[in-house]
Design an enzyme around this catalytic site. Structure first.
Site: not given
Length: 415
Positions: A124, A348, A407
């Site tokens: 985005y 940045d 189990h």
């Protein structure tokens, strides 16, 4: 900027993601009505008028048109940034490898893990106050390096620069929708939007809320709040550079914050004076964020380190004398910038590290976006008959202690 000589607990207060109930209706409508709901909300929020869902996708012709109109100097800057981010992502990925480990004394038994990229990812790219072409680079390039098969980019009010940057970065599909409707559309899939496995990238509070709500249907990078920077300085630091770096964060949006920790009121006032001069040429957004930013004057460097670790800022600059020697004492940050040559804006845009970073103290448990966000480390085992009998005894005892008899039976059959 507010200058505090006594620490206030509000300095550490986390920003709550608002319970935006009005957004829930949008989420449910997009899940139910898919493309038609997205078209409705894009029109309602001024994000474009689409005849049908096929119009969401940027065409090859639009990509070529963007390329023909791009300023050549900007094009070279984009390519440089892409290359720097790609090289760092490659370096990160090289730190982790597939593992196949032989079990001691059992030459035909192995444990291991495989590194497998996610198949479908959405990046985005915000397009509100500023179209962040750099966010396209930061999201797409690590996904490419990780080996993601299908990488999609979506951005509201998408600009030719964002289109071209996404294309050059390696996106497979570029879409011109944004907001909550875009997040939900890609999370669940629609007639013309592919369902993705993971959504990454920054956004406003509505986008962030939507990411939080769709988590579980797909993965996300993290929940992030407004952008922030914390600078730890001393009286020998360059006050003009400190002011410039603080204002660079302030101009993101009104909720962005810049924090300064220094050791004298005199230095704090120098920074404030430089900032006031620069603010004359900046936006009202920067002014609002600056007025709500905070400087705290500490008694010594050790207190500054403790405060920084508690604050866990998105961007952390340490520009005091001897900063490099103290860097390991700072534990919580999205990304660290050491010394006055490391402008936070380099991170940045183009130095190579990622700018999609955790805010709001998320850095206490999560790092920034990276190539690792696009891979899964999945384990496997291969056990020979002899070792199987040995493990069966241990597993049987443990299963019996837990009261899980099926189990135990599955273990006993191999023992």
């Amino acid at each position: 900027m507010k200058i505090l000589e006594k620490i206030d607990e509000s300095f550490f207060k986390k920003i709550d993601l608002e319970n935006l109930k009005e957004i829930d209706e949008i989420i449910e409508n997009v899940k139910k009505d898919k493309d038609s709901a997205i078209i409705k909300y894009c029109s309602q929020f001024g994000d474009g008028n689409f005849a049908n869902g096929k119009d969401f996708l940027v065409t090859k012709e639009e990509i070529q048109d963007a390329l023909s109109k791009i300023d050549l100097e900007l094009l070279e800057a984009i390519k440089t940034a892409i290359n720097n981010v790609k090289e760092f992502a490659k370096g990160q990925l090289s730190c982790i490898q597939n593992l196949k480990m032989q079990v001691d004394k059992h030459p035909n038994s192995y444990l291991g893990h495989k590194i497998i990229p996610v198949e479908n990812a959405l990046v985005y790219v915000p397009g509100g106050n500023y179209p962040l072409i750099s966010s396209a680079i930061m999201g797409v390039v690590p996904a490419v390096v990780a080996g993601v098969k299908n990488i999609y980019v979506t951005s509201p009010k998408i600009t030719p620069e964002v289109i071209l940057t996404a294309h050059l970065s390696g996106a497979n599909g570029i879409y011109k929708i944004g907001g909550v409707q875009a997040i939900v559309g890609f999370a669940y899939g629609t007639e013309n939007l592919p369902k993705v496995d993971k959504i990454v990238g920054p956004g406003n509070k509505y986008v962030t809320y939507a990411k939080k709500q769709v988590y579980g249907e797909c993965g996300i990078d993290f929940i992030a709040g407004p952008s922030e920077v914390l600078i730890v300085a001393d009286d020998k630091s360059n006050a003009k550079l400190v002011a410039a770096d603080m204002l660079a964060q302030c101009e993101h949006d009104k909720n962005a914050r810049a924090y300064l920790i220094c050791q004298s009121l005199e230095f704090a006032k120098k920074v404030s004076d430089f900032a006031e001069e620069e603010l004359k040429e900046l936006t009202d957004i920067a002014r609002f964020a600056w007025d709500n930013s905070i400087c705290y004057i500490t008694k010594d460097l050790q207190e500054a380190i403790e405060i920084s670790n508690k604050k866990a800022p998105e961007h952390l600059e340490i520009v005091f004398e001897g900063a490099k020697e103290k860097m390991d004492q700072f534990k919580n940050y999205g990304s660290l910038f050491i010394g006055e040559n490391c402008a936070e804006v380099f991170g940045d845009y183009c130095s190579g590290t990622n700018h999609v970073l955790p805010t709001n103290q998320v850095a206490k448990y999560h790092g920034g976006l990276s190539v690792f966000d696009f891979i899964k480390i999945q384990t496997y085992q291969e056990i020979d008959k002899e070792y199987s009998k040995q493990l069966a005894k241990t597993a049987s005892i443990l299963a019996n202690a837990e009261g899980l008899m099926a189990h135990k039976r599955a273990s006993d059959l191999r023992g």
